[in-house]
Design a protein around this motif. Structure first.
Motif, mmCIF file in Angstrom:
data_model
loop_
_atom_site.group_PDB
_atom_site.id
_atom_site.type_symbol
_atom_site.label_atom_id
_atom_site.label_comp_id
_atom_site.label_asym_id
_atom_site.label_seq_id
_atom_site.Cartn_x
_atom_site.Cartn_y
_atom_site.Cartn_z
ATOM 1 N N CYS A 123 0.756 -1.403 -0.134
ATOM 2 C CA CYS A 123 0.077 0.093 0.083
ATOM 3 C C CYS A 123 0.876 1.305 -0.103
ATOM 4 O O CYS A 123 0.452 2.207 -0.692
ATOM 5 C CB CYS A 123 -0.952 -0.142 1.228
ATOM 6 N N GLY A 124 1.917 1.421 0.442
ATOM 7 C CA GLY A 124 2.936 2.249 0.632
ATOM 8 C C GLY A 124 3.403 2.683 -0.883
ATOM 9 O O GLY A 124 3.358 3.990 -1.284
ATOM 10 N N LEU A 125 3.562 1.679 -1.805
ATOM 11 C CA LEU A 125 3.976 2.035 -3.035
ATOM 12 C C LEU A 125 2.862 2.620 -3.758
ATOM 13 O O LEU A 125 3.013 3.855 -4.704
ATOM 14 C CB LEU A 125 4.348 0.647 -3.702
ATOM 15 N N LEU A 126 1.599 2.289 -3.543
ATOM 16 C CA LEU A 126 0.525 2.850 -4.249
ATOM 17 C C LEU A 126 0.546 4.352 -3.851
ATOM 18 O O LEU A 126 0.147 5.412 -4.607
ATOM 19 C CB LEU A 126 -0.710 2.184 -3.821
ATOM 20 N N ALA A 127 0.602 4.697 -2.208
ATOM 21 C CA ALA A 127 0.377 6.171 -1.968
ATOM 22 C C ALA A 127 1.658 6.701 -2.560
ATOM 23 O O ALA A 127 1.324 7.974 -2.983
ATOM 24 C CB ALA A 127 0.777 5.986 -0.487
ATOM 25 N N VAL A 138 -7.080 15.729 -5.110
ATOM 26 C CA VAL A 138 -7.933 14.569 -4.772
ATOM 27 C C VAL A 138 -6.897 13.276 -4.661
ATOM 28 O O VAL A 138 -6.960 12.277 -3.951
ATOM 29 C CB VAL A 138 -8.759 14.150 -6.215
ATOM 30 N N LEU A 139 -6.010 13.075 -5.579
ATOM 31 C CA LEU A 139 -5.161 12.001 -5.579
ATOM 32 C C LEU A 139 -4.175 12.108 -4.310
ATOM 33 O O LEU A 139 -3.888 11.139 -3.664
ATOM 34 C CB LEU A 139 -3.979 12.472 -6.728
ATOM 35 N N VAL A 140 -3.894 13.619 -3.648
ATOM 36 C CA VAL A 140 -3.129 13.397 -2.356
ATOM 37 C C VAL A 140 -4.070 12.657 -1.387
ATOM 38 O O VAL A 140 -3.689 11.997 -0.447
ATOM 39 C CB VAL A 140 -3.068 14.742 -1.958
ATOM 40 N N ALA A 141 -5.415 13.147 -1.402
ATOM 41 C CA ALA A 141 -6.442 12.299 -0.549
ATOM 42 C C ALA A 141 -6.331 10.994 -0.588
ATOM 43 O O ALA A 141 -6.503 10.323 0.357
ATOM 44 C CB ALA A 141 -7.763 13.033 -0.479
ATOM 45 N N LEU A 142 -6.432 10.342 -1.764
ATOM 46 C CA LEU A 142 -6.333 9.315 -2.009
ATOM 47 C C LEU A 142 -5.041 8.368 -1.629
ATOM 48 O O LEU A 142 -5.123 7.312 -0.847
ATOM 49 C CB LEU A 142 -6.869 8.643 -3.523
ATOM 50 N N ALA A 143 -4.127 9.117 -1.810
ATOM 51 C CA ALA A 143 -2.784 8.559 -1.292
ATOM 52 C C ALA A 143 -2.802 8.386 0.130
ATOM 53 O O ALA A 143 -2.131 7.441 0.869
ATOM 54 C CB ALA A 143 -1.582 9.441 -1.726
ATOM 55 N N VAL A 186 5.229 5.836 4.099
ATOM 56 C CA VAL A 186 6.061 5.065 3.090
ATOM 57 C C VAL A 186 6.153 5.898 1.799
ATOM 58 O O VAL A 186 6.993 6.252 1.066
ATOM 59 C CB VAL A 186 5.856 3.499 2.905
ATOM 60 N N GLY A 187 4.851 6.205 1.450
ATOM 61 C CA GLY A 187 4.613 6.831 0.133
ATOM 62 C C GLY A 187 5.117 8.287 0.129
ATOM 63 O O GLY A 187 5.955 8.507 -0.902
ATOM 64 N N LEU A 240 3.305 10.989 -6.410
ATOM 65 C CA LEU A 240 3.987 11.602 -7.457
ATOM 66 C C LEU A 240 3.067 11.932 -8.469
ATOM 67 O O LEU A 240 3.281 13.094 -9.215
ATOM 68 C CB LEU A 240 4.904 10.324 -7.957
ATOM 69 N N ALA A 241 1.867 11.594 -8.727
ATOM 70 C CA ALA A 241 0.878 11.806 -9.818
ATOM 71 C C ALA A 241 0.309 13.058 -9.563
ATOM 72 O O ALA A 241 0.072 13.921 -10.237
ATOM 73 C CB ALA A 241 -0.011 10.674 -10.084
ATOM 74 N N ALA A 242 0.066 13.125 -8.176
ATOM 75 C CA ALA A 242 -0.626 14.597 -7.637
ATOM 76 C C ALA A 242 0.154 15.673 -7.995
ATOM 77 O O ALA A 242 -0.191 16.741 -8.156
ATOM 78 C CB ALA A 242 -0.922 14.291 -6.244
#
Length: 374
Positions: free
Chosen positions: A103-107, A121-126, A153-154, A112-114
């Motif tokens: 899950c840390g990798l997904l965060a 929105v991507l920050v909140a999802l991370a 981790v993210g 990075l995408a955000a």
């Protein structure tokens, strides 16, 4: 031109050990290794090591593809982000708590995408990728420590990768600034060498020609000219040293006196009229170069008998005009010498301009305008 620049920029993103792809890849590799060790150690002895290793390898490849796509500045491949999300949550029932660290990798990927697209929105999802698992019905299949620390981790991956990229960009900007400074200094040296030394060489040639004529007619005057020529040669050597070391030695008052003496020594009647107050240093220096260029043009391109130099100031605008007769047929429009181009560059930096007017009567007027207040 724009296409060429984009190609060069693309190459700088993907080549060499100092590129963002390289520096960011180092940080990415560190994060992947850390998560891989945690997952593999948790799967050891569970009987699902092979399946877990294969799935983890696929997930790491997808994650690397997405992050490196972001780093190269091209399309990141949003399909990779969606696939990574599936590979993060779907295997949880199969591998249990051992799978929670991914899950840390997904965060990290979402952060990075955000940063790339400026999305809150991507920050909140991370930030909820790991804590989201705390709501799972079967808490035994979730490692609470890794679930809570997944955003950390993210953030760590985001910090390492983004800081590496920013460091590279700062290094590139510094290199570009140094290149511009070197180019500017080279241009300054070339311009000063032409404007100052070129004028002196023209005068030196005329003096030598005059001495050659006087050797046959007037030996006493010839001796005086030899002394003046020697002094001119010494001054030329000093000017070359001044240009090489970037030392400013020009003086408008001294140049006005020198211009009159020089023109009269070659048989040109010269009138100098000055009606302005003490000028700022930058303005005086530009006018000094303008005076040299104007006198050089009189000596090179005209058989003048009379020359008038007028320096005046009116309504905050300083004007230097040089008018002479004896001008031959006009040159082609594209035949402007390097001296005029250099002078135009000098005065334009100070907010001024120059004008040149040739009359059919054989008169030529060269005028430079400069604002007094810079």
């Amino acid at each position: 031109m724009e296409e060429t620049r984009s190609v060069r920029r693309s190459r700088s993103w993907t080549a060499g050990p100092s590129s963002p792809l390289w520096t960011g890849g180092i940080g990415l590799t560190a994060g992947l290794l850390g998560v891989s060790v945690a997952v593999q150690s948790s799967l050891a002895g569970s009987g699902r090591e092979l399946a877990g290793s294969v799935t983890l390898l696929v997930l790491l490849a997808v994650h690397a593809r997405f992050v490196l796509g972001l780093l190269t500045g091209g399309s990141p491949g949003w399909w990779a982000a969606g696939l990574q999300s599936w590979l993060t949550y779907l295997p949880l029932p199969l591998f249990g708590a051992a799978w929670t660290p991914v899950c840390g990798l997904l965060a990290g990927a979402l952060l990075l995408a955000a940063d790339r697209i400026r999305s809150f929105v991507l920050v909140a999802l991370a930030l909820v990728t790991g804590p989201l698992l705390l709501a799972a019905p079967d808490q035994a299949s979730v490692d609470l420590g890794w679930a809570v620390s997944a955003p950390v981790v993210g953030l760590a991956e985001f910090a390492v990768v983004s800081l590496a990229v920013r460091a590279h960009r700062l290094s590139e900007a510094r290199t570009e600034m140094i290149g511009k400074a070197v180019s500017f200094e080279r241009r300054r040296f070339t311009r000063d060498l032409h404007d100052l030394v070129g004028h002196r060489l023209t005068v030196l040639v005329l003096k030598v020609q005059l001495i050659q004529r006087l050797l046959r007619d007037d030996l006493d005057k010839c001796e005086n000219e030899v002394h003046e020529t020697l002094a001119l040669a010494r001054g030329l050597a000093a000017d070359v040293r001044a240009v090489a070391h970037g030392v400013r030695r020009s003086s408008l008052e001294r140049e006005l006196s020198s211009a009159r003496a020089l023109l009269e020594s070659v048989g040109v009647r010269c009138q100098v009229k000055v009606s302005c107050r003490e000028l700022p240093w930058e303005v005086a220096e530009a006018l000094t170069h303008a005076l040299r260029e104007g006198v050089t043009n009189v000596l090179r391109h005209a058989t003048a008998r009379e020359c008038v130099v007028h320096l005046l100031e009116r309504d905050g605008l300083v004007r230097l005009s040089i008018r002479n007769d004896g001008v031959g047929p006009p040159r082609k429009p594209g035949d402007a010498g390097q001296g005029l181009l250099n002078l135009a560059e000098r005065v334009s930096v100070l907010g001024g301009w120059l004008e040149a007017t040739a009359l059919r009567s054989g008169e030529f007027t060269f005028t430079v305008f400069l604002p007094r207040a810079l």
